[in-house]
Design a protein around this motif. Structure first.
Motif, PDB file in Angstrom:
ATOM      1  N   LEU A 144       0.724  -1.309   0.134  1.00 20.71           N
ATOM      2  CA  LEU A 144       0.053  -0.067   0.127  1.00 20.71           C
ATOM      3  C   LEU A 144       0.957   1.226  -0.144  1.00 20.71           C
ATOM      4  O   LEU A 144       0.609   2.163   0.695  1.00 20.71           O
ATOM      5  N   THR A 145       2.124   1.494  -0.690  1.00 19.56           N
ATOM      6  CA  THR A 145       2.989   2.476  -0.970  1.00 19.56           C
ATOM      7  C   THR A 145       2.218   3.618  -1.365  1.00 19.56           C
ATOM      8  O   THR A 145       1.687   3.151  -2.685  1.00 19.56           O
ATOM      9  N   PRO A 146       2.099   4.658  -0.963  1.00 19.17           N
ATOM     10  CA  PRO A 146       1.510   5.820  -1.371  1.00 19.17           C
ATOM     11  C   PRO A 146       2.270   6.406  -2.724  1.00 19.17           C
ATOM     12  O   PRO A 146       3.652   6.498  -2.682  1.00 19.17           O
ATOM     13  N   GLN A 147       1.597   6.678  -3.911  1.00 15.19           N
ATOM     14  CA  GLN A 147       2.149   7.467  -4.900  1.00 15.19           C
ATOM     15  C   GLN A 147       2.303   8.961  -4.244  1.00 15.19           C
ATOM     16  O   GLN A 147       3.445   9.785  -5.121  1.00 15.19           O
ATOM     17  N   VAL A 148       1.576   9.365  -3.583  1.00 12.80           N
ATOM     18  CA  VAL A 148       1.375  10.787  -3.340  1.00 12.80           C
ATOM     19  C   VAL A 148       1.138  10.904  -1.837  1.00 12.80           C
ATOM     20  O   VAL A 148       0.286  10.359  -1.735  1.00 12.80           O
ATOM     21  N   CYS A 149       1.758  11.691  -0.949  1.00  8.45           N
ATOM     22  CA  CYS A 149       1.363  11.778   0.411  1.00  8.45           C
ATOM     23  C   CYS A 149       1.278  13.290   0.681  1.00  8.45           C
ATOM     24  O   CYS A 149       2.176  14.278   0.177  1.00  8.45           O
ATOM     25  N   LEU A 150       0.304  13.616   1.383  1.00  2.00           N
ATOM     26  CA  LEU A 150       0.035  15.046   1.633  1.00  2.00           C
ATOM     27  C   LEU A 150       0.112  15.181   3.211  1.00  2.00           C
ATOM     28  O   LEU A 150      -0.755  14.622   3.818  1.00  2.00           O
ATOM     29  N   ILE A 151       1.281  15.726   3.700  1.00  2.00           N
ATOM     30  CA  ILE A 151       1.535  15.738   5.135  1.00  2.00           C
ATOM     31  C   ILE A 151       1.322  17.272   5.875  1.00  2.00           C
ATOM     32  O   ILE A 151       1.352  18.166   5.043  1.00  2.00           O
ATOM     33  N   ALA A 152       1.498  17.190   7.046  1.00  2.00           N
ATOM     34  CA  ALA A 152       1.398  18.410   7.869  1.00  2.00           C
ATOM     35  C   ALA A 152       2.559  18.531   8.532  1.00  2.00           C
ATOM     36  O   ALA A 152       3.159  17.631   9.266  1.00  2.00           O
ATOM     37  N   ALA A 153       3.292  19.850   8.486  1.00  2.00           N
ATOM     38  CA  ALA A 153       4.441  20.028   9.284  1.00  2.00           C
ATOM     39  C   ALA A 153       4.408  21.497  10.089  1.00  2.00           C
ATOM     40  O   ALA A 153       3.474  22.299   9.780  1.00  2.00           O
ATOM     41  N   GLN A 154       5.196  21.648  11.080  1.00  2.00           N
ATOM     42  CA  GLN A 154       5.228  22.945  11.706  1.00  2.00           C
ATOM     43  C   GLN A 154       5.607  24.208  10.795  1.00  2.00           C
ATOM     44  O   GLN A 154       5.095  25.157  10.709  1.00  2.00           O
ATOM     45  N   ALA A 155       6.937  23.887  10.137  1.00  2.00           N
ATOM     46  CA  ALA A 155       7.592  24.819   9.721  1.00  2.00           C
ATOM     47  C   ALA A 155       8.465  24.255   8.668  1.00  2.00           C
ATOM     48  O   ALA A 155       8.901  23.264   8.608  1.00  2.00           O
ATOM     49  N   ALA A 156       8.802  24.979   7.400  1.00  2.00           N
ATOM     50  CA  ALA A 156       9.592  24.820   6.340  1.00  2.00           C
ATOM     51  C   ALA A 156      10.716  25.966   6.327  1.00  2.00           C
ATOM     52  O   ALA A 156      10.498  27.073   6.608  1.00  2.00           O
ATOM     53  N   ASP A 157      11.855  25.651   5.790  1.00  2.05           N
ATOM     54  CA  ASP A 157      12.760  26.603   5.314  1.00  2.05           C
ATOM     55  C   ASP A 157      12.797  26.812   3.960  1.00  2.05           C
ATOM     56  O   ASP A 157      11.894  25.916   3.221  1.00  2.05           O
ATOM     57  N   ALA A 158      13.402  27.664   3.249  1.00  5.37           N
ATOM     58  CA  ALA A 158      13.320  27.999   1.940  1.00  5.37           C
ATOM     59  C   ALA A 158      13.802  26.646   1.028  1.00  5.37           C
ATOM     60  O   ALA A 158      12.966  26.544   0.029  1.00  5.37           O
ATOM     61  N   ALA A 159      14.766  25.862   1.534  1.00  2.00           N
ATOM     62  CA  ALA A 159      15.085  24.745   0.874  1.00  2.00           C
ATOM     63  C   ALA A 159      13.893  23.571   0.787  1.00  2.00           C
ATOM     64  O   ALA A 159      13.955  22.676  -0.203  1.00  2.00           O
ATOM     65  N   GLY A 160      12.983  23.699   2.058  1.00  2.00           N
ATOM     66  CA  GLY A 160      12.057  22.652   1.849  1.00  2.00           C
ATOM     67  C   GLY A 160      12.228  21.705   3.151  1.00  2.00           C
ATOM     68  O   GLY A 160      11.944  20.621   3.027  1.00  2.00           O
ATOM     69  N   ASN A 161      13.377  21.872   3.844  1.00  2.00           N
ATOM     70  CA  ASN A 161      13.609  21.154   5.169  1.00  2.00           C
ATOM     71  C   ASN A 161      12.285  21.542   5.893  1.00  2.00           C
ATOM     72  O   ASN A 161      11.989  22.555   5.994  1.00  2.00           O
ATOM     73  N   LEU A 162      11.857  20.476   6.587  1.00  2.00           N
ATOM     74  CA  LEU A 162      10.623  20.511   7.308  1.00  2.00           C
ATOM     75  C   LEU A 162      11.154  20.338   8.968  1.00  2.00           C
ATOM     76  O   LEU A 162      11.869  19.405   9.252  1.00  2.00           O
ATOM     77  N   TYR A 163      10.538  21.054   9.857  1.00  2.00           N
ATOM     78  CA  TYR A 163      10.296  20.970  11.274  1.00  2.00           C
ATOM     79  C   TYR A 163       8.805  20.158  11.562  1.00  2.00           C
ATOM     80  O   TYR A 163       8.020  21.193  11.170  1.00  2.00           O
ATOM     81  N   LEU A 164       8.918  19.184  12.417  1.00  3.29           N
ATOM     82  CA  LEU A 164       7.474  18.700  12.473  1.00  3.29           C
ATOM     83  C   LEU A 164       6.694  19.283  13.545  1.00  3.29           C
ATOM     84  O   LEU A 164       5.665  18.973  13.983  1.00  3.29           O
TER      85      LEU A 164
END
Lengths: 552, 240, 103, 293
Positions: A144-164
């Motif tokens: 059941l591997t997703p082809q697309v996932c839509l997730i929620a995070a607290q913050a992103a930086d310009a590069a797209g690193n995420l803080y959850l």
């Protein structure tokens, strides 16, 4: 032996991924997407029949992405297969009503359980299975591997690193399964920062992110106001502490989220202290940061807590107790449902929780007619992990009790169901037949939706006493042991009094007086906190309860 | 001032009156034929807020101050209120405290020798009514007056008792259903004026007869609408 | 509301209450019990008024167990119930008896 | 580990027992009298042997006091015919056999809807009987710290008392937030926002405005100590004359003139320099309030 098939392309998934990204390019600036472009972006990357994980947890919801997906044109986006642990938002249901999604594999649907049952009956939705969390996560990596996932995070930086943020929950497992199988990872964040407190998801696993118009909604699901704990719950908590925690020396454990277990948490520093249990029980926990755990932490009972998610208002407290909680270098909680479920299944010696119904085999279910809820964490926590190898005193003692001899090859997890005999007038907890069987027929399911299987249950605690099912030698004894603590329910009144007295003589059933507990001592004065405000006090002002829980 | 109140004062005070109406608060004097009385009250089903409560209290204090040293004249309260104003700001300010202040002013007037007569003309609903009109020495409902705490529909919703059952019981019991007649039976209203009543004469009689003792429980027992209130209060008062 | 009376043999002597004692509160899921002196030292009496209909047999079972396990001869218990569970009923009765013993 | 019992959680009977000197309480028309409400019974609602209120007398720090205690858990402490008559009778008794003070544990949403007309009249009669007791020189002290607070007519009655002792958890007002929300909408008053509800009606804001005269911790000992202090201070009824009422009038007029934006106790605390009032412990709050006023 034939030569490798050179005509076959072995990177079709990567190619499809590249195509999706190319189609979406006009809606992105680098990885960032404007709010207003999110619907168009989703329409450009999604293909009919895609497996999609729309992150829905117990608490944290990718609500903006859910609304965006629900706003897509069903002509362009349809027949999706949703693979997500929790259906909590009305938008999740809308996807099926509009035909955007057709198939569902999930674990829990609390607030949407009625609507889900209606959709199933109207044949507007195909349900693959109601999984346990770990089971669903496992299938993310198998079929059941997703082809697309839509997730929620607290913050992103310009590069797209995420803080959850503290409410990590399912995010790591979803991202891991998607990103490393050529899927697309799309995140909604509450804010964009120049520097993140810590990086929880590296940018090269993330394809797009959007700063949502409002912060993702987080429900304070694990806050139990001590004001609502009843004397009966105090009594049951006393019995559990004295008759199980002390008896087995339970050091590693998980609690359910009800008021019954909140009562145990609040009795540790008072009654538990009187029993001399500090340092002997309840030291290591797989648990969300329940506010009702604060007094036990402050009293020195609790040494370590690993969490599935977080709890609203506990941020500052958790940050100030890094020796107890798992925090990042920034001080905020790092939670993780997959790991904490694993810990609960394999590394804990006791699970204790509640249910709505239990039958005479000890099978229990929270599924009632017209609702498909799923079971949250209880099925994994409340099951004996047969793959377990390491020993501990409670595991060995329970295994010895089950085998009935000193020659046994496997220990046994303590799985305790703690229930009052009546939920309310006309709703006895103990029944001859679970509603789940009717539900199975109505919903045309392969099996009845049972939360915890009876053969995993070791003890049943009610206000009438404790039944130790490990010591029962026959199905008949087991049924009478359950009847023997089922109080004045029809099931309880149908007990064989002589057999029940015999079980009591053998210590299989223990009444409060057998445990040396006077029911009249069970008062709310025993609770280490009687109100949310007491919890704030106990935390030294660090716990900041949500407004709906405050009376000041 | 609305026509209905002008007509009321014309009939009440044949010997003359001067009552002003400002923002739903009535204040002035009237003469029913044996000298001036003070008139204080509300109109247009006023929702009583802090401002109206203060205006009423000021009017009562002014009446007391005016007659200080001389002969205290009766105060006629005109009650026409839909109850208290419902607002967060009013609650923050402590509307209940304003009502208590108004009630104290009314009680001061009674202590200073003013006879207090309440005429219900329009509506008289719970909180707003409690603070002044219901404290009168004599309380009269004019034709068409509505007196209530809550209508039966809302009561059914809140108590979860079926509306049909409430409606049925309301025929036999005066204890919960709206209506001036019910309040009369319970002793809360001393008299119900008929449409053709000589208002001036009736008012003169009321002002002359009104006593300062709270007679409502006794009236309620006599009229059969409230059988327990007096007896229980006596039992407590006189318990050994 | 549903009501019924029950009289059961009970061990004497129970602590005789000087005056009527009230325990508990009539609120949802709860009850009040008024304990007074009854007519006979080797029996106890119950009068129950309850908002939960159809549970007389459950009540009788609860009260029988209570009368058998406490020294309540010579006592009369009057109960106003607003849907208490048997567990709460038993607890309140036990507390009421305790409050008589240790006022 | 023993803690002083919570006032909020205690029943009316436990409050009376906890406030008075041990063993001194004598109840009038007690539960044995079975003075229950025929009106509740007629509507098929459960009744209570004391109709939700305890009245009697006892000693407090050796002084004879009359005590009235409403049971907030029974029908929201609401006032019906019998309930109201017991309270009224107690105030009348205060005039004929004067105690040192009347201690009134108010815990009520106001009029009992099942007998609304009787309840409304009863509250009016209580108001008049209370005035009479005060005129007879008996001070009346309200204690507000139960789960229902003091609302509706009992919110008015509370403010007629000579002292109002509240806990932070207590609430005092006229219309409950649920009623305001139902009629005026959730934007006007979000009744589920408990923090807001307490910032508008709770003990701290009432103390800030001077409507509560004392703010104490939520426990029986603290409430008892507050009453003991009132006794020790020899406090009688607050006199009311034309002059004192004119002064009250001026004070209240000034308050009504506050700008219309003021709808939340927090803005008041901000102005007073007590921004974190909601988070302060009672003792600290009392100290800080004294400093700023």
């Amino acid at each position: 032996m034939s030569a490798p098939d050179r005509s076959r392309a072995w990177n079709q998934e990567a190619c499809r991924r590249a195509e999706r990204l190319a189609r979406s390019a006009r809606w992105r600036r680098g990885k960032e997407v404007a709010c207003g472009d999110m619907v168009s972006l989703l329409e450009s990357v999604l293909e009919p029949g895609d497996r999609v994980c729309l992150e829905g947890n117990n608490q944290k919801q990718a609500d903006f992405l859910a609304a965006s997906l629900a706003a897509c044109s069903p002509q362009r986006v349809h027949d999706l297969h949703l693979v997500q642990s929790v259906l909590a938002l009305p938008e999740h249901m809308e996807l099926f009503e509009k035909g955007i999604a057709r198939r569902l594999d999930f674990s829990f649907s609390g607030p949407q359980s009625h609507r889900l049952a209606r959709l199933v009956q109207a044949r507007a939705i195909e349900i693959g299975a109601i999984h346990t969390y770990l089971e669903l996560f496992g299938r993310y990596f198998i079929d059941l591997t997703p082809q697309v996932c839509l997730i929620a995070a607290q913050a992103a930086d310009a590069a797209g690193n995420l803080y959850l943020g503290p409410n990590t929950e399912d995010t790591p497992v979803i991202v891991e399964a998607t990103a490393f199988k050529s899927g697309l990872v799309i995140a909604q964040v509450n804010e964009r920062c120049d520097t993140l407190p810590r990086v929880d998801v590296p940018a090269d696993w993330v394809d797009c992110f959007v700063v949502a118009p409002s912060p993702n909604h987080i429900e304070p699901l694990f806050t139990r106001d001590p004001a609502h704990i009843t004397e009966i719950q105090v009594l049951m908590a006393m019995m559990a502490l004295k008759g199980i925690y002390a008896e087995y020396g339970v050091e590693r454990l998980n609690h359910g989220i009800g008021f019954d277990t909140a009562a145990i948490e609040l009795l540790l520093p008072t009654y538990g202290e009187q029993l001399g249990l500090k340092g002997r029980v309840a030291r290591h926990w797989a648990l969300n940061p329940h506010p009702t755990l604060i007094p036990a932490i402050e009293a020195g009972f609790v040494e370590r807590v690993h969490s599935f998610g977080s709890e609203v208002g506990m941020e500052a407290y958790v940050a100030a107790r890094p020796d107890v909680f798992f925090t990042g270098p920034d001080g905020s909680l790092r939670s993780n449902r997959a790991f904490c479920q694993t810990a609960g299944l394999y590394a804990c010696d006791l699970f204790i929780g509640s249910t709505l119904q239990m039958d005479l085999e000890g099978n229990s279910s929270t599924a009632t007619l017209g609702r498909i809820t799923g079971f949250g964490g209880a099925p994994n926590m409340g099951s004996d992990a047969r793959g377990r190898r390491h020993a501990s005193p409670p595991w060995l003692k329970a295994g010895r009790e089950r085998s009935g001899s000193d020659r046994f090859i496997r220990g046994q997890k303590l799985v305790v169901q703690m229930v009052e005999t009546w939920q309310e007038p006309h709703h006895p907890t103990f029944v001859e037949r679970l509603d789940a069987w009717q539900l199975q027929q109505d919903m045309d399911m392969a099996l009845p939706p049972i939360m915890i299987y009876g053969d995993d249950v070791s003890h049943v605690v009610t206000e009438e006493g404790i039944a130790n099912l490990l010591l029962c030698r026959t199905p008949e004894e087991r049924a009478q042991a359950i009847r023997g603590v089922a109080g004045y329910t029809p099931v309880g009144r149908a007990r064989d009094r002589r057999l029940v007295e015999n079980l009591r003589d053998r210590g299989i059933i223990r009444r409060p007086e057998d445990l040396g507990i006077d029911v009249r001592d069970a008062t709310r004065d025993l609770l280490a906190a009687r109100s949310i405000k007491d919890l704030v006090r106990a935390s030294g002002g660090l716990y900041q309860p949500p407004k709906q829980f405050r009376n000041w | 001032m609305r026509d209905d109140k002008s007509a009321l004062f014309a009939r009440l005070f044949p010997a003359g009156h001067d009552v002003t109406c400002e923002a739903q608060v009535l204040q002035g004097w009237g003469d029913a034929g044996d000298g001036r009385v003070h008139v204080v009250g509300t109109t247009d089903h006023a929702a009583i807020d802090t401002r109206i409560a203060l205006d009423l209290a000021r009017a009562v204090l002014a009446a007391v101050a005016q007659d200080g040293g001389g002969a205290p004249r009766p105060i006629v309260f005109i009650a026409d209120t839909q109850g208290q104003a419902l607002s967060r700001r009013e609650e923050l300010l402590g509307l209940n405290g304003y009502f208590a202040h108004l009630a104290r002013c009314v009680h001061l007037a009674r202590q200073q020798g003013h006879r207090l007569v309440t005429l219900i003309d329009g509506e008289a609903v719970s909180g707003g009514f409690l603070a002044f009109g219901l404290l009168g020495d004599a309380i009269v409902a004019l034709p068409g007056a509505e007196v209530r705490v809550m209508d039966l529909r809302a009561m059914a919703r809140i108590t979860r008792i079926p509306l049909e059952r409430l409606t049925e019981l309301a025929h036999t019991s005066p204890v919960f259903a709206p209506g001036a007649e019910n309040y009369w039976r319970m002793g809360g209203i001393h008299a119900l004026w008929a449409p053709q009543e000589d208002r001036g004469a009736a008012l003169r009689a009321l002002c002359a007869e009104a006593g300062t003792e709270d007679q409502r429980a006794r009236l309620g027992a006599e009229r059969g609408g409230r059988r327990l209130a007096l007896a229980i209060a006596r039992q407590v008062r006189d318990a050994a | 509301m549903e009501s019924f009376d029950l009289e059961l043999p009970a061990r004497a002597p129970g602590a005789a209450p000087g005056t009527a004692a009230l325990y508990g509160v009539v609120s949802s899921g709860n009850l009040e019990v008024l304990v007074e002196a009854g007519p006979s030292p080797d029996r106890c009496r119950f009068h129950v008024e309850t908002s939960a209909h159809g549970f007389t047999d459950v009540w009788q079972a609860v009260l029988a167990d209570f009368a058998a396990s406490h020294r309540v001869g010579g006592l009369s218990f009057s109960i106003h119930d607003a849907g208490a569970t048997p567990a709460v009923v038993s607890l309140r009765l036990a507390q009421a008896v305790q409050s008589l013993e240790a006022p | 580990m023993t803690r002083a019992p919570s006032y909020r959680e205690a029943t009316a009977r436990h409050r009376v027992a906890g406030l008075l000197d041990a063993g001194t309480f004598v109840e009038w028309v007690g539960p044995g009298a079975r003075a229950t409400s025929p009106h509740l019974a007629a509507l098929g609602s459960p009744v209570s042997f004391d109709d939700g209120v305890v009245v009697g007398e006892g000693r407090l720090a050796g002084e004879r006091v009359l005590v009235i205690a409403q049971e907030g858990l029974f029908n929201g402490g609401a006032v019906g015919e019998v309930h109201g008559a017991k309270i009224r009778g107690a105030f009348e008794r205060a005039c004929t056999q004067p105690p040192r003070a009347v201690v009134f544990c108010i815990d009520s949403g106001g009029v009992r809807l099942h007998e609304a007309n009787a309840g409304l009249l009863a509250i009016s009669e209580i108001m008049r009987a209370l005035f009479a007791a005060q005129s007879a020189g008996i001070p009346v002290w309200a204690l507000v710290g139960g789960s229902c607070g003091a609302f509706g007519g009992m919110g008015i009655v509370a403010r007629l008392c000579d002292a109002v002792v509240m806990s932070e958890e207590g609430r005092l007002g006229l219309s409950g937030p649920e009623v305001i929300e139902t009629v005026k909408g959730v934007e006007e008053f979000d009744a589920r926002d408990r923090a807001l509800v307490w910032r508008v009606t709770g003990g701290k804001i009432r103390r800030t405005l001077g409507e509560a005269t004392h703010l104490v911790e939520d426990n029986l000992v603290a409430f008892r100590e507050a009453v003991v202090a009132l006794l020790a201070a020899g406090q009688g009824p607050v006199p009311f004359t034309l002059e004192t009422l004119q002064a009250s009038q001026a004070r209240l007029e000034a308050r009504t003139a506050w700008d219309a934006a003021l709808r939340d106790g927090q803005s008041l605390w901000d102005r007073l320099g007590l921004a974190d009032a909601a988070l302060m412990e009672t003792e600290q709050f009392n100290r800080r309030l004294q400093e700023v006023s």
